[in-house]
Motif scaffolding. Structure first.
Motif, short mmCIF file in Angstrom:
data_model
loop_
_atom_site.label_atom_id
_atom_site.label_comp_id
_atom_site.label_asym_id
_atom_site.label_seq_id
_atom_site.Cartn_x
_atom_site.Cartn_y
_atom_site.Cartn_z
N ASN A 645 -1.73 -72.81 49.51
CA ASN A 645 -1.75 -74.20 49.54
C ASN A 645 -1.51 -74.50 48.02
O ASN A 645 -0.62 -75.36 47.37
CB ASN A 645 -2.80 -74.99 49.80
N SER A 646 -2.35 -73.88 46.98
CA SER A 646 -1.99 -73.90 45.57
C SER A 646 -0.59 -73.53 45.24
O SER A 646 -0.04 -74.14 44.39
CB SER A 646 -3.03 -73.12 44.91
N GLN A 648 2.24 -73.39 47.06
CA GLN A 648 3.15 -74.50 47.57
C GLN A 648 3.06 -75.71 46.81
O GLN A 648 3.90 -76.49 46.40
CB GLN A 648 2.63 -74.89 48.97
N SER A 649 1.88 -76.04 46.27
CA SER A 649 1.89 -77.21 45.27
C SER A 649 2.63 -76.99 44.35
O SER A 649 3.54 -78.37 43.62
CB SER A 649 0.38 -77.74 45.16
N SER A 650 2.56 -75.86 43.33
CA SER A 650 3.45 -75.78 42.20
C SER A 650 4.67 -75.69 42.30
O SER A 650 5.47 -76.50 41.60
CB SER A 650 3.09 -74.29 41.53
N VAL A 653 6.08 -79.36 42.76
CA VAL A 653 6.09 -80.06 41.52
C VAL A 653 7.53 -79.68 40.76
O VAL A 653 8.23 -80.67 40.21
CB VAL A 653 4.92 -79.88 40.58
#
Length: 698
Positions: A645-646, A648-650, A653
């Motif tokens: 999840n971390s 995928q978030s980067s 963005v």
């Protein structure tokens, strides 16, 4: 020139339109005036003619009355003579013969008629007239004086009238004097009456025969009461009744006529005067023709005068037209002005046009001065926009390359995250399935235990139901037996009603025979005369009793028929009720067998349920061990998901930032293209404006 080709020739059309409107307005208003005047004059003339006709009719009717009165006075001279007062018929007859040379010239002959119908004339002749209308009027009806309808004299073959006067001496009717007068004496008075071309008189007898008319073929030959012309027939009927009046009728020639009529006193005749509608309307028609002629002359003069004035007043508009066309054509010379000295609406129009041209002259002069700087600014703007568009294109290419690489990275991260999420979902579903299985086993165990208890309750209920069905079957059988007894009683009642009908028929037959015997007894009593009067009374009473019995028998028969129909309906209903009881008993027996089968099946089900309960206890123990292993796998999967999840978030963005950059670059490119297009259009517009401005001379 092109301007001259596009402008249609309209010289004189305004003046022509105004003249046409004036002429049309004059015609409409004058037409209304002519119609109103003609209508008023025609009605006035008609009223005047009607009044004149009524006065003429009254005057000539009075003239005819006076003429007849003169004749009656001449005859009255004979009545008042001394010899008549003696009452001697022979002396009177002799005296008449002696007086023949001194009678009135208008009289053909004078005679004395005795009550037996014999008339003695002063010419020495005599005849019997007791069948003539004037004899009946004088002797039978007792009239004092009388003038009859014209008749044809068989000797002279001419139409004559008879002037009669009664002779009474000392209260006794001695006879009457009668003078014969040729009808032409009266016809001359009526025939000479003429008013205009169609105003004519007519004299009608009391029988509807035409005495005098402008048409000689109708005199003494036409009876208007029998005419096919309903209007004339109706008027003739009123005239024969001695009435006065007037009416509009359809004449014999089919044209409208006004007729006024009045009775002639002391006669059964009636005088009438007729005038045609065309003669009455002649005055109004003449005035209308004069007004139409004068209106045409006035219209021609009005068009000539107004046309000249309008063409003279609109002449300055030609100068305005020529000047405007001169400005519109050629090099558009704005230095030209219209020189017209006029203090009317056209002069004000010319002054306004000159002010407008002066204003346009000033504007075009300023535009021509700023044309060069405007062209230079347009060229600079166009070149600057070309450089801007090329720079924006390079920036957009670099952004596109960066955007593609980030898209590839984001796709890889998304694919990895999808795989991990799928594994996590599988673990979660496995855990949920284990939990569900454990709960299901627990619930199944409880349900099986409850089902075992329910099966016991059902068994006891089925036993009670079987007992109830047995009792119900016994009651249904008892009801069917009772229904059979009811059917038998109803059949017995039906047979008894048939016997009542037969008895009623016998009573009706006896009543009929009794009535017949009563009639025979009445006949025999009539033959017996006075001795059979008492027996006749008894026979009447028996006959009345028989009639009453017959009526009551019919009434009883009708009621028995109704009862029979009701019994038939009850029999049918009873048969259906018996069938229904049998069906109910059969259904109860079938249901009882099904209940016994259900009871047997429920006992077998109770045994199987105990075996299922034992198996579910063993399955519950195995499920507890599997649930413990599944919990350990779920903890490890949570840690992997947090790391994915971390990452995928980067990536998201970075992708969003590149999308914003790409969108901004696209917007800049679109704006640059629009500016380039605007710049090109502006350059073309400046060139067109420059060409148009060069056309004006300032």
């Amino acid at each position: 020139m092109a301007g001259e080709e596009n402008v249609p020739k309209r010289n004189g059309k305004i003046a022509f339109s105004i003249i046409l409107i004036i002429g049309a307005l004059f015609l409409v208003l004058n037409g209304i005036q002519i119609g109103l005047v003609s209508f008023t004059v025609t009605n006035t003339a008609r009223d005047s003619y009607e009044a004149d006709c009524q006065e003429i009719t009254a005057a000539y009717s009075l003239a005819l009355t006076n003429k007849i009165s003169t004749y009656l006075k001449e005859v009255r001279v004979y009545v008042q003579s001394d010899v008549v007062q003696t009452g001697d018929e022979k002396e009177v007859i002799k005296w008449i013969s002696d007086k023949a040379s001194r009678r009135t010239p208008e009289f053909n002959q004078v005679g004395f008629c005795t009550p037996d119908g014999t008339v003695w004339y002063d010419t020495g002749t005599s005849e019997t007239i007791n069948s003539t209308p004037y004899f009946k009027a004088m002797i039978t009806d007792g009239k004092f004086q009388y003038v009859d309808n014209p008749v044809v004299d068989p000797i002279t073959e001419k139409a004559v009238i008879h002037i009669c006067h009664l002779v009474r001496v000392r209260g006794k009717t001695l006879g009457f004097f009668v003078a014969t007068v040729n009808l032409d004496m009266v016809q001359k008075i009526v025939g000479n009456i003429v008013l205009g071309e169609t105003g004519n008189a007519m004299l009608l007898s009391g029988e509807g025969v035409v005495i005098e008319h402008q048409n000689p073929s109708m005199v003494m030959k036409t009876n208007l009461l029998k005419s096919s012309n309903k209007d004339l027939s109706s008027v003739a009927s009123s005239m024969c009744l001695g009435e006065s009046g007037s009416a509009w009728v359809k004449g014999l020639d089919g044209k409208d006529e006004f007729i006024t009529y009045s009775p002639v006193s002391n006669t059964p005749w009636s005088f009438a005067f007729t005038v045609s509608s065309s003669q009455m309307n002649q005055t109004g028609t003449g005035i209308m023709m004069v007004m139409i002629g004068s209106a045409i002359v006035i219209l021609i003069a009005l068009i000539a005068i107004s046309g000249g004035l309008i063409f003279f007043k609109l002449k300055p508009l030609r100068v305005v037209e020529q000047t405007i066309n001169g400005i519109a054509d050629g090099n558009a010379d704005l230095t030209r002005r219209i020189e017209i000295d006029s203090d009317n609406e056209i002069g004000n129009l010319v002054k306004g046009f000159n002010r407008f041209t002066e204003k346009l002259h000033t504007i075009m002069y300023q535009l021509k001065n700023s044309k060069t700087s405007l062209l230079a600014a347009g060229d600079n703007l166009h070149s600057s926009m070309d450089d801007t568009v090329s720079s924006i294109s390079q920036i957009l290419d670099n952004i596109e390359g960066m955007h593609r690489r980030i898209e590839e990275q984001a796709a890889g991260v998304e694919e990895t995250a999808g795989t991990v999420n799928q594994i996590s979902d599988n673990i979660v579903r496995l855990e949920q399935m284990i939990e569900t299985q454990a709960a299901g086993v627990t619930e199944a165990s409880a349900a099986v235990q409850e089902m075992i208890g329910n099966i016991g309750s059902v068994n006891s209920s089925v036993e009670k139901m079987a007992a109830s069905f047995a009792l119900l079957e016994d009651n249904a059988s008892s009801g069917a037996e009772k229904q059979k007894g009811v059917n038998e009683k109803i059949s017995s009642i039906e047979e008894e009603s048939k016997m009542l009908q037969e008895a009623n028929s016998a009573i009706a037959s006896i009543a009929s025979q009794t009535n017949l015997l009563a009639m025979n007894a009445a006949i025999e009593a009539a033959h017996a005369g006075d001795a059979g009067k008492g027996f006749s009374v008894v026979a009447d009473e028996i006959r009345k009793l028989s009639e009453t019995s017959t009526v009551q028998s019919k009434t009883i028969g009708q009621e028995l028929k109704k009862i029979k129909e009701s019994i038939s309906d009850v029999v049918a209903a009873s048969v259906e009720s018996s069938k229904a009881f049998e069906l109910v008993a059969m259904g109860i027996r079938n249901t009882d067998e099904l209940v016994k089968q259900i009871k047997s099946a429920m006992e077998e089900q109770q045994i199987g349920s105990k075996q299922i309960s034992d198996a579910l206890h063993q399955m519950n123990d195995s499920t507890m061990e599997v649930r413990s292993a599944s919990s350990e796998m779920a903890e490890g999967n949570k840690m992997i998901l947090e790391e994915m999840n971390s990452l995928q978030s980067s990536t998201a963005v970075m992708k969003e930032s590149m999308n914003d950059m790409h969108s901004g670059a696209s917007q800049i490119t679109h704006t640059g293209e629009q500016l380039a297009e605007i710049s090109s259009k502006l350059k073309d517009s400046i060139a067109v404006i420059s060409e148009q401005i060069d056309l004006f001379k300032v």
